[in-house]
Design a protein around this motif. Structure first.
Motif, short mmCIF file in Angstrom:
data_model
loop_
_atom_site.label_atom_id
_atom_site.label_comp_id
_atom_site.label_asym_id
_atom_site.label_seq_id
_atom_site.Cartn_x
_atom_site.Cartn_y
_atom_site.Cartn_z
N ALA A 1 0.84 -1.20 0.00
CA ALA A 1 0.00 0.00 0.00
C ALA A 1 0.88 1.25 0.00
CB ALA A 1 -0.94 -0.01 1.19
N ARG B 1 0.90 4.12 -2.84
CA ARG B 1 0.66 5.51 -2.44
C ARG B 1 1.82 6.41 -2.89
NH1 ARG B 1 0.31 4.34 2.72
NH2 ARG B 1 -1.87 3.75 2.82
N LEU C 1 -6.80 4.27 -0.42
CA LEU C 1 -5.96 4.55 -1.60
C LEU C 1 -6.70 5.18 -2.77
CD1 LEU C 1 -3.71 1.35 -1.94
CD2 LEU C 1 -3.06 3.58 -1.04
#
Ligand SMILES: Nc1ncnc2c1ncn2[C@@H]1O[C@H](COP(=O)(O)OP(=O)(O)O)[C@@H](O)[C@H]1O
Ligand SMILES: [Mg+2]
Length: 243
Positions: A179, A183, A205
């Motif tokens: 993640a 990002r 997200l």
């Protein structure tokens, strides 16, 4: 959907026998966004990604990418244009190291060995794989392998990265590493379509999401609004007849 979409589908359709897996799907993806693609199992998400990346030929409709119609291009042509799908199944060579896997992937994309090596080192660092970079990739854990696949997809960053359930069955620590990677890359301008059942991560997200059910788009908009909308809740409950 805006004319500024980097990617756009128009009436996209795919039938398997009598099943309308994807049924007249229209959506747009803006440059620089992480667009969520959600929906219950069997709603057609993977089939959409397979058509966008050329692994399946649509029965109907069109795909526009960067102002050009790309509906009938091959996987290789689409990958060259920068539409790249990350696989659910692993395509890692198990008997060479992670470093060498990235080197091969980079050279396959036309990079020099030196440039591929530099990028491989940086990606391994970013993906927390430096401590295992010289071990045979076959000895990595499932989550580490998934991270390596991210690396292979990003050795030459695509214009749009298509991710199909990247977090499925991955240890929470590595899920967080993934993640963070998504990002960070997005902050640097990378565009993604993210298919995931992990709703907290999707909310975190994805600025915007498209929800499918039974092959059709049933909601589009800011992710939280989509997930809280009545048609989406009903689709996840299984049937509107409960209400
Ligand atoms: N190769 C295939 N042959 C026949 N039916 C398929 C095939 N791939 C997908 N389907 C069917 O198409 C529908 C959509 O599947 P899929 O795109 O995998 O959904 P999702 O990724 O949203 O779970 C399902 O009904 C599934 O059973
Ligand atoms: Mg799927």
């Amino acid at each position: 959907m805006s004319e500024m979409s980097l990617l756009r589908t128009e009436g996209l359709a795919k039938h398997f026998g009598g099943v309308a897996a994807v049924d007249s799907v229209d959506f747009g993806v803006n440059a620089g966004e992480i667009m969520g693609l959600v929906g219950p199992n069997g709603s057609g998400k993977t089939t959409v990604l397979n058509m966008l990346s050329g692994f399946l030929k649509p029965d109907g409709g069109k795909v526009w990418f960067d102002g050009r119609e790309v509906t009938h291009l091959s996987t290789v042509q689409l990958a060259r244009l920068g539409l790249l799908r990350m696989f659910q199944m692993t395509r890692v060579f198990t008997r060479i190291s992670s470093f060498d896997n990235l080197l091969v992937a980079g050279m396959g994309m036309g990079l020099t060995e030196k440039e591929a090596g530099l990028r491989a080192g940086a990606l391994l660092e970013e993906l927390t794989l430096t401590p295992v970079q010289y071990l045979d990739a076959g000895s990595l854990s499932g989550g580490q392998r998934k991270l390596l696949e991210f690396g292979m997809c990003f050795i030459e960053p695509p214009r749009i990265a298509l991710l199909d359930e990247p977090f499925a069955a991955v240890h929470p620590v590595m899920r967080e590493t993934m993640a963070d990677f998504i990002r960070r890359r997005n902050t640097q301008g990378q565009t993604f379509i993210l298919v995931s059942h992990d709703m907290p991560i999707v909310v975190d997200l994805c600025q915007r999401s498209v929800c499918m059910n039974l092959g059709k788009v049933i909601a589009v908009g800011p992710t939280r609004a989509v997930l809280e909308s009545t048609p989406v809740i009903e689709a996840y409950l299984g049937s509107s007849s409960h209400v």
